[in-house]
Design an enzyme around this catalytic site. Sequence first.
Site, mmCIF file in Angstrom:
data_model
loop_
_atom_site.group_PDB
_atom_site.id
_atom_site.type_symbol
_atom_site.label_atom_id
_atom_site.label_comp_id
_atom_site.label_asym_id
_atom_site.label_seq_id
_atom_site.Cartn_x
_atom_site.Cartn_y
_atom_site.Cartn_z
ATOM 1 N N LYS A 187 0.849 -1.200 0.000
ATOM 2 C CA LYS A 187 0.000 0.000 0.000
ATOM 3 C C LYS A 187 0.882 1.247 0.000
ATOM 4 O O LYS A 187 2.101 1.146 0.134
ATOM 5 C CB LYS A 187 -0.892 -0.022 1.241
ATOM 6 C CG LYS A 187 -0.117 0.068 2.554
ATOM 7 C CD LYS A 187 -1.008 -0.206 3.762
ATOM 8 C CE LYS A 187 -0.211 -0.116 5.043
ATOM 9 N NZ LYS A 187 -0.985 -0.570 6.220
ATOM 10 N N TYR A 211 17.725 29.475 7.591
ATOM 11 C CA TYR A 211 16.582 30.262 8.065
ATOM 12 C C TYR A 211 16.544 30.274 9.592
ATOM 13 O O TYR A 211 16.754 29.241 10.232
ATOM 14 C CB TYR A 211 15.284 29.653 7.540
ATOM 15 C CG TYR A 211 15.077 29.874 6.070
ATOM 16 C CD1 TYR A 211 14.916 31.157 5.542
ATOM 17 C CD2 TYR A 211 15.042 28.791 5.192
ATOM 18 C CE1 TYR A 211 14.716 31.351 4.179
ATOM 19 C CE2 TYR A 211 14.843 28.981 3.825
ATOM 20 C CZ TYR A 211 14.676 30.270 3.328
ATOM 21 O OH TYR A 211 14.493 30.455 1.998
HETATM 22 C C1 LIG Z 1 -0.146 -1.438 6.978
HETATM 23 C C2 LIG Z 1 -0.713 -2.667 7.555
HETATM 24 C C3 LIG Z 1 0.083 -3.805 7.726
HETATM 25 C C4 LIG Z 1 1.579 -3.795 7.565
HETATM 26 O O1 LIG Z 1 2.153 -3.219 8.710
HETATM 27 P P1 LIG Z 1 3.728 -3.094 8.917
HETATM 28 O O2 LIG Z 1 3.871 -2.528 10.273
HETATM 29 O O3 LIG Z 1 4.207 -2.159 7.871
HETATM 30 O O4 LIG Z 1 4.273 -4.456 8.767
HETATM 31 C C5 LIG Z 1 -0.544 -4.976 8.127
HETATM 32 N N1 LIG Z 1 -1.868 -5.002 8.376
HETATM 33 C C6 LIG Z 1 -2.657 -3.917 8.254
HETATM 34 C C7 LIG Z 1 -4.104 -4.014 8.562
HETATM 35 C C8 LIG Z 1 -2.108 -2.719 7.857
HETATM 36 O O5 LIG Z 1 -2.877 -1.628 7.751
#
Ligand SMILES: *Cc1c(COP(=O)(O)O)cnc(C)c1O
Length: 354
Positions: free
Chosen positions: A29, A252
């Site tokens: 994702k 800055y």
């Molecule tokens: C993003 C997500 C994962 C993966 O989590 P990580 O900490 O990156 O391994 C797994 N399950 C769900 C439901 C998520 O939203």
Amino acid sequence: MRRSAEALRHNLARARALAPGRKVWAVIKADGYGHGMEWAAAALTGHADGFSVSCIEEALALRESGTDAPILVLQGPRTAVDWELCARHELQPVLHDEQQLSVLAGGRAELPGLWIKLDTGMHRLGFAPTRARALFGQLRDHPAARRGLHWLTHLACADQIAHPQNAEQMERFTHPVAGLPGQRSVANSALVISGGAAGLSPDEWIRPGIMLYGPSPMEGEVGPDRDLRPVMTVTAPLIAVKRLEPGACVGYGATWTADRPTRAGVVAMGYADGYPRHAPTGTPVLVQGRECPVIGRVSMDMLEIDLTAVPDVGVGDTVTLWGDGLPVERIAEAAGTISYELLTRVAGRLRLTD
Ligand SMILES: *Cc1c(COP(=O)(O)O)cnc(C)c1O
């Protein structure tokens, strides 16, 4: 930005070794945690058992790019059209809310798999575990569940091994679904790394995300502590080098002042590229294998570093902001955030230098 498909596959193999015999949803994702979703999918095709994305739009883009592996959609459908898209594109959506259930109830779409999410204590998405059996009874004959009705939950504190909520959530998951058919999915990266995935159901699909890209999600650790390799290395050139006299201020707000003659360099990297603006003076960068500190505030397109440790470098030389030799967790910690945020915020302009 440089990306290593080999490192990505190595890290996936690490996840498999920590959860022997379990299937793997590689979580890609958020544009593959900033690495490019399609790139990550291509690199892991034939290695992961399926891919997990957040929303239908991501899943459709993945299908369009030619992926025919199973796809888990974590946020699931909201409308009748979404459910149809899931059926047409062979997506396995997550059902977690009453509203989704009422839209689904009227549909006839047949899915390759339907995952029911139970809220075991994170209080984000999911049904109360006490509803598991009733949901099973309600859905078992629905076309959407005909090819498989599965169960998942998500842990809130898996990055802290000793947190009591981990055992509580596991208990609130395993008991209500005991004896029901279907696959299970509990483990994120943190549970995999802490060894917790080895004790899960033989039907478990682990869901590693961040560890595939190299960082360790465990508090106080970096990926190499767990034999994980950074997939993304972010570099930028030095575009100016100068000598600062004592009393000279940098950047800055003039927040840093030289207290001795100092050789300083300007790096073509700023917050518009995804480098955290909150990284304070002292945040490390890597030049010729040596760490040099950021000095003063990070600008939009540039940041400044103290080159005292590397007297031989000059304009045109390369600076590593994170990646090989400098875990992104170090920069995240200095900036008061987590590796996930830095990786997913890497900007398009950086990608172009791939
Ligand atoms: C993003 C997500 C994962 C993966 O989590 P990580 O900490 O990156 O391994 C797994 N399950 C769900 C439901 C998520 O939203």
